[in-house]
Design a protein around this motif. Structure first.
Motif, PDB file in Angstrom:
ATOM      1  N   ILE A 290       0.840  -1.200   0.000  1.00  0.00           N
ATOM      2  CA  ILE A 290       0.000   0.000   0.000  1.00  0.00           C
ATOM      3  C   ILE A 290       0.876   1.252   0.000  1.00  0.00           C
ATOM      4  CG2 ILE A 290      -1.603   1.374   1.379  1.00  0.00           C
ATOM      5  CD1 ILE A 290      -3.002  -0.812  -0.120  1.00  0.00           C
ATOM      6  N   ASP A 291       1.974   1.219   0.742  1.00  0.00           N
ATOM      7  CA  ASP A 291       2.896   2.357   0.764  1.00  0.00           C
ATOM      8  C   ASP A 291       3.431   2.662  -0.640  1.00  0.00           C
ATOM      9  OD1 ASP A 291       2.619   2.777   3.453  1.00  0.00           O
ATOM     10  OD2 ASP A 291       4.433   1.670   4.021  1.00  0.00           O
ATOM     11  N   VAL A 292       3.790   1.616  -1.367  1.00  0.00           N
ATOM     12  CA  VAL A 292       4.266   1.800  -2.746  1.00  0.00           C
ATOM     13  C   VAL A 292       3.162   2.403  -3.603  1.00  0.00           C
ATOM     14  CG1 VAL A 292       4.971   0.594  -4.861  1.00  0.00           C
ATOM     15  CG2 VAL A 292       5.971  -0.054  -2.664  1.00  0.00           C
ATOM     16  N   THR A 293       1.950   1.891  -3.433  1.00  0.00           N
ATOM     17  CA  THR A 293       0.812   2.390  -4.207  1.00  0.00           C
ATOM     18  C   THR A 293       0.573   3.870  -3.941  1.00  0.00           C
ATOM     19  OG1 THR A 293      -0.229   0.199  -4.126  1.00  0.00           O
ATOM     20  CG2 THR A 293      -1.646   2.064  -4.669  1.00  0.00           C
ATOM     21  N   LEU A 294       0.557   4.247  -2.661  1.00  0.00           N
ATOM     22  CA  LEU A 294       0.304   5.644  -2.292  1.00  0.00           C
ATOM     23  C   LEU A 294       1.446   6.560  -2.723  1.00  0.00           C
ATOM     24  CD1 LEU A 294      -1.256   5.242   1.263  1.00  0.00           C
ATOM     25  CD2 LEU A 294      -2.424   5.749  -0.883  1.00  0.00           C
ATOM     26  N   LYS A 295       2.648   6.036  -2.723  1.00  0.00           N
ATOM     27  CA  LYS A 295       3.802   6.844  -3.126  1.00  0.00           C
ATOM     28  C   LYS A 295       3.625   7.385  -4.539  1.00  0.00           C
ATOM     29  CE  LYS A 295       7.682   5.017  -4.587  1.00  0.00           C
ATOM     30  NZ  LYS A 295       8.988   4.309  -4.658  1.00  0.00           N
ATOM     31  N   HIS A 296       2.946   6.599  -5.366  1.00  0.00           N
ATOM     32  CA  HIS A 296       2.774   6.999  -6.760  1.00  0.00           C
ATOM     33  C   HIS A 296       1.446   7.713  -7.022  1.00  0.00           C
ATOM     34  CE1 HIS A 296       6.455   5.256  -8.269  1.00  0.00           C
ATOM     35  NE2 HIS A 296       6.202   4.148  -7.605  1.00  0.00           N
ATOM     36  N   ILE A 297       0.361   7.250  -6.406  1.00  0.00           N
ATOM     37  CA  ILE A 297      -0.921   7.879  -6.732  1.00  0.00           C
ATOM     38  C   ILE A 297      -1.193   9.142  -5.911  1.00  0.00           C
ATOM     39  CG2 ILE A 297      -1.922   5.733  -7.552  1.00  0.00           C
ATOM     40  CD1 ILE A 297      -3.428   5.441  -4.963  1.00  0.00           C
ATOM     41  N   LEU A 298      -0.478   9.314  -4.801  1.00  0.00           N
ATOM     42  CA  LEU A 298      -0.584  10.556  -4.036  1.00  0.00           C
ATOM     43  C   LEU A 298       0.812  10.903  -3.508  1.00  0.00           C
ATOM     44  CD1 LEU A 298      -2.890  12.533  -3.208  1.00  0.00           C
ATOM     45  CD2 LEU A 298      -2.815  11.457  -0.950  1.00  0.00           C
ATOM     46  N   PRO A 299       1.693  11.321  -4.400  1.00  0.00           N
ATOM     47  CA  PRO A 299       3.100  11.513  -4.039  1.00  0.00           C
ATOM     48  C   PRO A 299       3.339  12.704  -3.123  1.00  0.00           C
ATOM     49  CG  PRO A 299       2.697  12.357  -6.237  1.00  0.00           C
ATOM     50  CD  PRO A 299       1.429  11.660  -5.814  1.00  0.00           C
ATOM     51  N   LEU A 300       4.407  12.627  -2.379  1.00  0.00           N
ATOM     52  CA  LEU A 300       4.851  13.766  -1.588  1.00  0.00           C
ATOM     53  C   LEU A 300       5.312  14.872  -2.517  1.00  0.00           C
ATOM     54  CD1 LEU A 300       6.944  11.856   1.107  1.00  0.00           C
ATOM     55  CD2 LEU A 300       4.821  13.115   1.516  1.00  0.00           C
ATOM     56  N   TYR A 301       5.211  16.109  -2.056  1.00  0.00           N
ATOM     57  CA  TYR A 301       5.641  17.232  -2.892  1.00  0.00           C
ATOM     58  C   TYR A 301       7.133  17.137  -3.188  1.00  0.00           C
ATOM     59  CZ  TYR A 301       7.102  21.829  -4.378  1.00  0.00           C
ATOM     60  OH  TYR A 301       7.669  22.859  -5.094  1.00  0.00           O
ATOM     61  N   SER A 302       7.488  17.456  -4.416  1.00  0.00           N
ATOM     62  CA  SER A 302       8.901  17.525  -4.788  1.00  0.00           C
ATOM     63  C   SER A 302       9.080  18.591  -5.855  1.00  0.00           C
ATOM     64  CB  SER A 302       9.397  16.176  -5.322  1.00  0.00           C
ATOM     65  OG  SER A 302       8.705  15.808  -6.493  1.00  0.00           O
ATOM     66  N   ASP A 303      10.170  19.315  -5.784  1.00  0.00           N
ATOM     67  CA  ASP A 303      10.474  20.362  -6.759  1.00  0.00           C
ATOM     68  C   ASP A 303      11.246  19.720  -7.907  1.00  0.00           C
ATOM     69  OD1 ASP A 303      10.988  22.613  -8.177  1.00  0.00           O
ATOM     70  OD2 ASP A 303      12.349  23.529  -6.727  1.00  0.00           O
ATOM     71  N   ASP A 304      10.506  19.214  -8.885  1.00  0.00           N
ATOM     72  CA  ASP A 304      11.133  18.517 -10.003  1.00  0.00           C
ATOM     73  C   ASP A 304      10.716  19.122 -11.347  1.00  0.00           C
ATOM     74  OD1 ASP A 304       8.484  17.728 -10.083  1.00  0.00           O
ATOM     75  OD2 ASP A 304       8.879  15.730  -9.305  1.00  0.00           O
ATOM     76  N   SER A 305      10.440  20.425 -11.329  1.00  0.00           N
ATOM     77  CA  SER A 305       9.963  21.108 -12.529  1.00  0.00           C
ATOM     78  C   SER A 305      10.992  21.139 -13.654  1.00  0.00           C
ATOM     79  CB  SER A 305       9.530  22.537 -12.189  1.00  0.00           C
ATOM     80  OG  SER A 305      10.601  23.258 -11.604  1.00  0.00           O
ATOM     81  N   ASP A 306      12.236  20.818 -13.333  1.00  0.00           N
ATOM     82  CA  ASP A 306      13.275  20.813 -14.361  1.00  0.00           C
ATOM     83  C   ASP A 306      13.243  19.530 -15.196  1.00  0.00           C
ATOM     84  OD1 ASP A 306      14.040  19.492 -11.971  1.00  0.00           O
ATOM     85  OD2 ASP A 306      16.116  19.404 -12.667  1.00  0.00           O
ATOM     86  N   LYS A 307      12.450  18.546 -14.769  1.00  0.00           N
ATOM     87  CA  LYS A 307      12.374  17.281 -15.484  1.00  0.00           C
ATOM     88  C   LYS A 307      11.217  17.292 -16.478  1.00  0.00           C
ATOM     89  CE  LYS A 307      14.410  14.591 -11.716  1.00  0.00           C
ATOM     90  NZ  LYS A 307      14.241  13.414 -10.815  1.00  0.00           N
ATOM     91  N   GLU A 308      11.265  16.409 -17.453  1.00  0.00           N
ATOM     92  CA  GLU A 308      10.261  16.359 -18.507  1.00  0.00           C
ATOM     93  C   GLU A 308       9.332  15.163 -18.338  1.00  0.00           C
ATOM     94  OE1 GLU A 308      12.325  16.341 -22.213  1.00  0.00           O
ATOM     95  OE2 GLU A 308      12.913  18.458 -22.073  1.00  0.00           O
ATOM     96  N   ILE A 309       8.155  15.282 -18.918  1.00  0.00           N
ATOM     97  CA  ILE A 309       7.183  14.199 -18.895  1.00  0.00           C
ATOM     98  C   ILE A 309       7.648  13.059 -19.804  1.00  0.00           C
ATOM     99  CG2 ILE A 309       4.840  13.530 -19.574  1.00  0.00           C
ATOM    100  CD1 ILE A 309       3.948  16.379 -18.842  1.00  0.00           C
TER     101      ILE A 309
END
Length: 218
Positions: free
Chosen positions: A86-105
């Motif tokens: 469940i922790d793995v699942t939540l990590k992806h579907i409701l992630p903690l905030y991170s400043d990663d705006s420099d990365k691309e989709i």
């Protein structure tokens, strides 16, 4: 016509460019010309693979939703407890905030699932754009319904596993899974709408409390 052998790469580039444009300009502001520009190809290539804007939008939505399932499946191991799954699942579907705006989709598997990524802010923008459009678009509704039904089944299986192993006490796994996913969707919208939790923390703690209660022995 695209070069022979380039189809998977071209399609992936166009899907990534589509998601980028939707995040930047909104669903209505996303045009085939802009997608072609971001994908570094001609508009003709976009049309060759996806025929029109509607088809491109549907395929991009499928890729957006599919991204989460692929990331979760790649990290869950059979040796994990139900709580860890469940922790793995939540990590992806409701992630903690991170400043990663420099990365691309990147929602393509071509370079491996570990290379797939959607920046934090883009996740929220895409969520809002697609789901607001789905209100009036039956095809988008079908896509999200199929994806979420699969998610509910997966989460319910984890809860069942928790019951079997004694890590959780869940009376109705399907209802518990429904509640968890509904909370994630609501909390995701609150994040996009910038509605802060009462205590000022990241609203992820609300879903963590929910899961913790399911893990408490009665």
């Amino acid at each position: 016509m695209p070069k022979i052998g380039m189809e998977p790469k071209r399609r992936a580039d166009v899907i990534n460019a589509t998601l980028t444009c939707i995040s930047k300009y909104g669903m209505d502001g996303m045009t085939l010309d802009k997608v072609a520009e971001y994908a570094h190809c001609s508009k003709g290539v976009v049309l060759y693979y996806f025929k029109n804007k509607d088809n491109l939008t549907y395929e991009a939505f499928k890729a957006f939703l599919g991204y989460y399932g692929l990331k979760i499946e790649s990290e869950i191991e059979k040796t994990m407890s139900a709580g860890e799954m469940i922790d793995v699942t939540l990590k992806h579907i409701l992630p903690l905030y991170s400043d990663d705006s420099d990365k691309e989709i990147n929602v393509s598997q071509l370079d491996g699932i570990e290379a797939m990524f959607i920046p934090y802010d883009d996740q929220g923008k895409l969520f809002l754009q697609f789901f607001s459009k789905a209100v009036l678009d039956h095809k988008l509704q079908e896509i999200v319904s199929k994806s979420y039904l699969a998610d509910l089944q997966g989460i319910a299986k984890i809860f069942d596993y928790g019951n079997i192993t004694g890590n959780m006490t869940v009376d109705d796994s399907k209802s518990a899974a429904y509640g968890l996913l509904a909370m994630v969707i609501g909390l995701s919208f609150f994040r996009v709408a910038k509605i802060p939790p009462i205590n000022g923390e990241d609203n992820r703690y609300i879903i963590e409390d929910y899961v913790r209660k399911l893990s408490e022995r009665k």
